[in-house]
Motif scaffolding. Structure first.
Motif, mmCIF file in Angstrom:
data_model
loop_
_atom_site.group_PDB
_atom_site.id
_atom_site.type_symbol
_atom_site.label_atom_id
_atom_site.label_comp_id
_atom_site.label_asym_id
_atom_site.label_seq_id
_atom_site.Cartn_x
_atom_site.Cartn_y
_atom_site.Cartn_z
ATOM 1 N N VAL A 53 0.866 -1.178 0.000
ATOM 2 C CA VAL A 53 0.000 0.000 0.000
ATOM 3 C C VAL A 53 0.906 1.232 0.000
ATOM 4 O O VAL A 53 2.050 1.144 0.458
ATOM 5 C CB VAL A 53 -0.936 0.011 1.236
ATOM 6 N N GLN A 66 2.358 3.382 -5.951
ATOM 7 C CA GLN A 66 3.542 4.142 -5.519
ATOM 8 C C GLN A 66 3.139 5.549 -5.042
ATOM 9 O O GLN A 66 2.624 6.357 -5.819
ATOM 10 C CB GLN A 66 4.622 4.238 -6.611
ATOM 11 N N SER A 67 3.437 5.804 -3.770
ATOM 12 C CA SER A 67 2.989 7.074 -3.184
ATOM 13 C C SER A 67 3.527 8.283 -3.944
ATOM 14 O O SER A 67 2.808 9.274 -4.124
ATOM 15 C CB SER A 67 3.381 7.149 -1.706
ATOM 16 N N SER A 112 8.299 -5.805 4.947
ATOM 17 C CA SER A 112 8.905 -7.008 4.340
ATOM 18 C C SER A 112 10.421 -7.005 4.513
ATOM 19 O O SER A 112 11.034 -8.073 4.626
ATOM 20 C CB SER A 112 8.502 -7.159 2.873
HETATM 21 N N1 LIG Z 1 7.773 2.953 -2.510
HETATM 22 C C1 LIG Z 1 6.453 2.543 -2.094
HETATM 23 C C2 LIG Z 1 6.557 1.883 -0.749
HETATM 24 C C3 LIG Z 1 5.273 1.186 -0.361
HETATM 25 C C4 LIG Z 1 5.475 0.350 0.865
HETATM 26 O O1 LIG Z 1 6.591 -0.090 1.160
HETATM 27 N N2 LIG Z 1 4.368 0.142 1.602
HETATM 28 C C5 LIG Z 1 4.461 -0.650 2.780
HETATM 29 C C6 LIG Z 1 3.733 0.022 3.935
HETATM 30 S S1 LIG Z 1 4.451 1.600 4.301
HETATM 31 C C7 LIG Z 1 3.792 -1.994 2.540
HETATM 32 O O2 LIG Z 1 2.761 -2.067 1.913
HETATM 33 N N3 LIG Z 1 4.403 -3.061 3.034
HETATM 34 C C8 LIG Z 1 3.810 -4.350 2.956
HETATM 35 C C9 LIG Z 1 4.822 -5.437 2.945
HETATM 36 O O3 LIG Z 1 6.021 -5.139 2.971
HETATM 37 O O4 LIG Z 1 4.403 -6.597 2.912
HETATM 38 C C10 LIG Z 1 5.528 3.778 -2.024
HETATM 39 O O5 LIG Z 1 6.045 4.877 -1.800
HETATM 40 O O6 LIG Z 1 4.311 3.632 -2.232
#
Ligand SMILES: N[C@@H](CCC(=O)N[C@@H](CS)C(=O)NCC(=O)O)C(=O)O
Length: 211
Positions: A53, A66-67, A112
């Motif tokens: 997310v 991607q944010s 992750s």
């Molecule tokens: N570069 C991505 C990073 C997205 C990201 O790492 N989201 C994390 C939460 S902050 C996530 O969904 N992690 C789930 C996982 O690692 O399983 C963005 O900016 O959207």
């Protein structure tokens, strides 16, 4: 109405909520429970094959991931109030802080990544030290890049504030103090008094656990 696939304490989701809040855009929040591994369920992977997310469904039904790309989209489609100033060098300075956080700090403490550390034998204390190290190093650099008054860069909150405020929530979760960073602490204090930004706070999200 736009739909934001979000998790209350996800740093990247929080960034997008802050951008939406500053632009006063309405959206429907669709919670994705990361601790329940909902991001890896086929239904969500069909939306975002990376299993992370945030994701945004636009008013026209396009699915964006991607944010950074989502926030740029919001800035282009809903330009007022602007998150970036007119001057090219000022914009680059602000994008520099956003990239420092989004590319060099946050990826090192994503769920992750931390789970990989655990799989390689890190205990919780070592994981915490890892996160504190990388966030602390990032905050030190940001402190030196910010201006002397107001928000990160000036009188109005913008793109750098969106990245910084979300990152500070993670810093607090992992036990970092802001005392060594007076400029950053000043921005945090402004954000704590800003009603739109407060509405985007993890504790105010419907999927946050009841305290
Ligand atoms: N570069 C991505 C990073 C997205 C990201 O790492 N989201 C994390 C939460 S902050 C996530 O969904 N992690 C789930 C996982 O690692 O399983 C963005 O900016 O959207």
């Amino acid at each position: 109405m736009m739909e934001l696939f979000t998790y209350y304490r996800s740093t990247a989701s929080y960034r997008v909520r802050l951008a939406l809040a500053l632009k006063r855009l309405d959206y429907q929040a669709v919670p994705v429970n990361l601790l329940g591994a909902e991001q890896h369920q086929p239904a969500y992977r069909a939306l975002n094959p990376q299993g992370r997310v945030p994701a945004l469904r636009t008013e026209c039904g396009q699915l964006l991931v991607q944010s950074s790309a989502i926030i740029e989209y919001l800035e282009e489609v809903y330009p007022e109030p602007a998150l970036l100033p007119a001057d090219a060098a000022d914009r680059a300075r602000i994008r520099g802080v956003a990239a420092l956080i989004g590319c060099d700090v946050h990826p090192l403490h994503n769920l992750s990544v931390l789970n990989q550390l655990r799989a390689h034998g890190f205990d919780e204390a070592a994981v915490n030290q890892w996160v504190q190290h990388w966030i602390g190093q990032g905050l030190q650099a940001i402190e030196a890049l910010l201006g002397d008054d107001g928000w990160c860069f000036g009188a109005m909150p913008g793109l750098a504030d969106v990245y910084l405020v979300a990152q500070l929530y993670a810093a607090q979760r992992f036990g970092l103090e802001l005392d060594p960073y007076p400029r950053i602490a000043r921005v945090a204090a402004l954000a704590a008094r800003h009603p739109q930004l407060q509405a985007a706070h993890p504790a105010r999200q419907a999927d946050a656990p009841v305290q």
